[in-house]
Design a protein around this motif. Structure first.
Motif, mmCIF file in Angstrom:
data_model
loop_
_atom_site.group_PDB
_atom_site.id
_atom_site.type_symbol
_atom_site.label_atom_id
_atom_site.label_comp_id
_atom_site.label_asym_id
_atom_site.label_seq_id
_atom_site.Cartn_x
_atom_site.Cartn_y
_atom_site.Cartn_z
ATOM 1 N N ASP A 140 4.490 12.537 13.402
ATOM 2 C CA ASP A 140 3.455 13.264 12.646
ATOM 3 C C ASP A 140 2.830 12.398 11.555
ATOM 4 O OD1 ASP A 140 4.018 15.545 14.093
ATOM 5 O OD2 ASP A 140 5.617 16.167 12.705
ATOM 6 N N CYS A 141 3.376 11.221 11.359
ATOM 7 C CA CYS A 141 2.933 10.329 10.281
ATOM 8 C C CYS A 141 1.656 9.594 10.695
ATOM 9 C CB CYS A 141 4.028 9.280 10.053
ATOM 10 S SG CYS A 141 4.585 9.172 8.394
ATOM 11 N N PRO A 142 0.523 9.860 10.047
ATOM 12 C CA PRO A 142 -0.686 9.105 10.419
ATOM 13 C C PRO A 142 -0.479 7.606 10.177
ATOM 14 C CG PRO A 142 -1.194 10.910 8.910
ATOM 15 C CD PRO A 142 0.293 10.791 8.945
ATOM 16 N N ASP A 143 -1.059 6.782 11.046
ATOM 17 C CA ASP A 143 -0.910 5.327 10.911
ATOM 18 C C ASP A 143 -1.299 4.869 9.510
ATOM 19 O OD1 ASP A 143 -0.300 5.466 13.542
ATOM 20 O OD2 ASP A 143 -2.029 4.315 14.267
ATOM 21 N N GLU A 144 -2.384 5.467 8.971
ATOM 22 C CA GLU A 144 -2.890 5.049 7.654
ATOM 23 C C GLU A 144 -1.833 5.285 6.578
ATOM 24 O OE1 GLU A 144 -4.560 6.981 9.806
ATOM 25 O OE2 GLU A 144 -5.833 5.300 10.450
ATOM 26 N N SER A 145 -1.062 6.397 6.721
ATOM 27 C CA SER A 145 -0.030 6.693 5.711
ATOM 28 C C SER A 145 1.102 5.670 5.785
ATOM 29 C CB SER A 145 0.552 8.090 5.929
ATOM 30 O OG SER A 145 -0.468 9.036 5.832
ATOM 31 N N ILE A 146 1.442 5.280 7.032
ATOM 32 C CA ILE A 146 2.521 4.289 7.191
ATOM 33 C C ILE A 146 2.084 2.960 6.567
ATOM 34 C CG2 ILE A 146 3.896 2.987 8.880
ATOM 35 C CD1 ILE A 146 3.607 5.436 10.767
ATOM 36 N N ILE A 147 0.847 2.581 6.831
ATOM 37 C CA ILE A 147 0.339 1.315 6.278
ATOM 38 C C ILE A 147 0.316 1.384 4.750
ATOM 39 C CG2 ILE A 147 -1.725 -0.166 6.123
ATOM 40 C CD1 ILE A 147 -2.240 0.612 9.105
ATOM 41 N N ARG A 148 -0.134 2.526 4.229
ATOM 42 C CA ARG A 148 -0.204 2.692 2.761
ATOM 43 C C ARG A 148 1.195 2.605 2.145
ATOM 44 N NH1 ARG A 148 -0.633 7.800 0.338
ATOM 45 N NH2 ARG A 148 -1.104 7.700 -1.877
ATOM 46 N N THR A 149 2.170 3.237 2.811
ATOM 47 C CA THR A 149 3.542 3.201 2.316
ATOM 48 C C THR A 149 4.023 1.754 2.203
ATOM 49 O OG1 THR A 149 4.012 5.343 3.283
ATOM 50 C CG2 THR A 149 5.921 3.961 2.793
ATOM 51 N N PHE A 150 3.757 0.980 3.239
ATOM 52 C CA PHE A 150 4.198 -0.425 3.197
ATOM 53 C C PHE A 150 3.387 -1.243 2.201
ATOM 54 C CE2 PHE A 150 7.686 -1.411 5.956
ATOM 55 C CZ PHE A 150 7.882 -0.194 6.589
ATOM 56 N N ASP A 151 2.069 -0.944 2.119
ATOM 57 C CA ASP A 151 1.221 -1.678 1.164
ATOM 58 C C ASP A 151 1.740 -1.505 -0.262
ATOM 59 O OD1 ASP A 151 -0.614 -2.977 2.718
ATOM 60 O OD2 ASP A 151 -2.058 -1.326 2.741
ATOM 61 N N VAL A 152 1.988 -0.239 -0.632
ATOM 62 C CA VAL A 152 2.369 0.038 -2.029
ATOM 63 C C VAL A 152 3.845 -0.284 -2.277
ATOM 64 C CG1 VAL A 152 2.515 1.809 -3.836
ATOM 65 C CG2 VAL A 152 0.628 1.876 -2.186
ATOM 66 N N ASN A 153 4.717 0.187 -1.378
ATOM 67 C CA ASN A 153 6.163 0.120 -1.662
ATOM 68 C C ASN A 153 6.787 -1.258 -1.485
ATOM 69 O OD1 ASN A 153 5.716 2.815 -1.899
ATOM 70 N ND2 ASN A 153 7.275 3.488 -0.456
ATOM 71 N N ILE A 154 6.133 -2.135 -0.717
ATOM 72 C CA ILE A 154 6.735 -3.461 -0.554
ATOM 73 C C ILE A 154 5.722 -4.609 -0.562
ATOM 74 C CG2 ILE A 154 7.065 -3.087 1.968
ATOM 75 C CD1 ILE A 154 9.072 -5.439 -0.360
ATOM 76 N N LEU A 155 4.622 -4.483 0.204
ATOM 77 C CA LEU A 155 3.732 -5.665 0.261
ATOM 78 C C LEU A 155 3.171 -6.014 -1.107
ATOM 79 C CD1 LEU A 155 1.902 -5.250 3.685
ATOM 80 C CD2 LEU A 155 3.536 -7.011 3.006
ATOM 81 N N SER A 156 2.868 -4.993 -1.926
ATOM 82 C CA SER A 156 2.332 -5.274 -3.268
ATOM 83 C C SER A 156 3.328 -6.093 -4.096
ATOM 84 C CB SER A 156 1.974 -3.974 -3.994
ATOM 85 O OG SER A 156 3.139 -3.274 -4.364
ATOM 86 N N HIS A 157 4.631 -5.961 -3.806
ATOM 87 C CA HIS A 157 5.639 -6.747 -4.540
ATOM 88 C C HIS A 157 5.447 -8.244 -4.284
ATOM 89 C CE1 HIS A 157 8.752 -3.255 -4.968
ATOM 90 N NE2 HIS A 157 7.537 -2.780 -4.846
ATOM 91 N N PHE A 158 5.074 -8.559 -3.042
ATOM 92 C CA PHE A 158 4.823 -9.966 -2.710
ATOM 93 C C PHE A 158 3.641 -10.496 -3.526
ATOM 94 C CE2 PHE A 158 7.383 -8.735 0.858
ATOM 95 C CZ PHE A 158 7.986 -9.893 1.307
ATOM 96 N N TRP A 159 2.554 -9.686 -3.559
ATOM 97 C CA TRP A 159 1.325 -10.185 -4.213
ATOM 98 C C TRP A 159 1.519 -10.270 -5.722
ATOM 99 C CZ3 TRP A 159 0.917 -11.341 0.339
ATOM 100 C CH2 TRP A 159 0.738 -10.478 1.402
ATOM 101 N N THR A 160 2.138 -9.249 -6.332
ATOM 102 C CA THR A 160 2.317 -9.305 -7.798
ATOM 103 C C THR A 160 3.264 -10.454 -8.162
ATOM 104 O OG1 THR A 160 4.102 -7.679 -7.673
ATOM 105 C CG2 THR A 160 1.924 -6.823 -8.215
ATOM 106 N N THR A 161 4.328 -10.604 -7.380
ATOM 107 C CA THR A 161 5.305 -11.660 -7.697
ATOM 108 C C THR A 161 4.663 -13.031 -7.519
ATOM 109 O OG1 THR A 161 7.069 -10.172 -7.011
ATOM 110 C CG2 THR A 161 7.643 -12.502 -7.196
ATOM 111 N N LYS A 162 3.872 -13.193 -6.437
ATOM 112 C CA LYS A 162 3.198 -14.478 -6.247
ATOM 113 C C LYS A 162 2.234 -14.745 -7.407
ATOM 114 C CE LYS A 162 2.014 -16.334 -2.351
ATOM 115 N NZ LYS A 162 1.291 -16.557 -1.073
#
Ligand code: NAD
Length: 310
Positions: A140-162
């Motif tokens: 039931d999880c829209p693809d966009e929500s899954i991508i957003r979850t990963f963008d905010v909850n983990i990928l952003s950690h890479f960008w801020t840390t870099k």
């Protein structure tokens, strides 16, 4: 293949490791006897950046960091919430700057980081706190929500840390805090995307800590935080029959303290470490059985999450 000499050397190193383990355990014991106030580091005048500082534990951490003399920078996609955080910090005599940034946008992260360096200064403490949850079964999880979850909850950690780690390395000091979750150690129903992103956040911190050590950057510390359910509104409707429910004020205080004490891993409640051990030793079938018995399989049944106006 290692020859006899190398194997002998390895055994010797393992024995030293065993002695080191005993030393570290004794050190931890002695440290618990020393009151925290004597062990905290001084962050007066440090620049502390908190993502997701516009509400929940992010806002509370901004207030506490400012109360300890840090110059606080809050990043959030919610402009009104962010400005409210600034108002609350300034009202108490602290310093705080707000930047509206969508953490799903890597380029916005880099350009806002450049602005922070120019307008406020180099970041000493980075707290990757922003998070989102979908709360639906995988299908039931829209693809966009899954991508957003990963963008905010983990990928952003890479960008801020870099964006900020280079400055920390050049000055030989800094601290990166990862707000993960107990959901980064244990599975929970209807949280496939959320748990996966939080498991990744735990892995991010574990590996970054190792990399910093391997590269000799011992002045830069990392802390990962794994709390159970907190009453901030993010998980509105979540039901926890057998696990404690944490107050946001308590969690924010413990996180800031863990950073000040250079604690690498913070599990909340502390007893969660016992669950971790059980997770490692019990068979999968038993763990699934226990999830049913402890109602973890139904804890998200009435989930509504954070409403827009909250
Ligand atoms: N609430 C809980 O039960 C709980 C439990 C364990 C861990 N956590 C984690 O703690 C952290 C803080 O959660 P909280 O309970 O304070 O939630 P919250 O919803 O109050 O705060 C999250 C903040 O992140 C911001 N945010 C969301 N998406 C963003 C984006 N794209 N760009 C910028 N900012 C964005 C939101 O606007 C909000 O201000 C999260 O990482 C969460 O996963 C929460």
């Amino acid at each position: 293949m290692a020859d006899g000499k190398e194997i002998g050397l390895m055994i010797l190193r393992l024995l030293v490791g065993l002695l080191y383990t005993v030393y570290c355990m004794l050190e931890a014991l002695v440290l618990t006897l020393i009151p925290r106030r004597y062990r905290r580091k001084n962050i007066k005048g440090n620049i502390a950046l908190v993502t997701g500082g516009g509400s929940g534990i992010g806002r509370l951490m901004c207030r506490q960091l400012a109360a300890k003399g840090a110059i606080v920078v809050t990043w959030d996609v919610n402009e009104a919430g962010n400005l409210e955080t600034v108002r609350q910090v300034v009202e108490k005599g602290g310093q705080c700057r707000a930047y509206t940034v969508d953490l799903c946008n890597r380029h916005a992260i880099y350009s806002t980081a450049t602005r922070v360096k120019e307008e406020v200064g180099k970041v000493d403490i980075l707290i990757n706190n922003a998070g989102v949850v979908t709360g639906k079964n995988l299908l039931d999880c829209p693809d966009e929500s899954i991508i957003r979850t990963f963008d905010v909850n983990i990928l952003s950690h890479f960008w801020t840390t870099k964006a900020f780690l280079g400055d920390m390395i050049s000055r030989g000091k800094g601290h990166i805090v990862t707000i993960a979750s107990a959901a980064g150690k244990f599975p929970c129903n209807r949280l496939v995307d959320y748990c996966s992103s939080k498991y990744a956040a735990v892995g991010f911190d574990d590996t970054l800590r190792l990399e910093l050590m391997a590269e000799g950057h011992t002045g830069i510390k990392t802390t990962v935080v794994c709390p159970v359910f907190i009453t901030t509104g993010m998980f509105e409707g979540f039901q926890s029959k057998y696990f404690p429910i944490l107050k946001p004020e308590y969690v924010a205080e413990e996180v800031v303290d863990a950073m000040l004490l250079n604690t690498p891993v913070l599990m909340l409640p502390y007893t969660l470490k016992i669950n971790l051990l059980l997770n490692l030793i019990l068979p999968q079938k038993v763990l699934l059985y226990l999830s049913n018995v402890l109602d973890i399989t139904h804890s998200m049944d009435n989930f509504v999450g954070r409403r827009k106006n909250q």
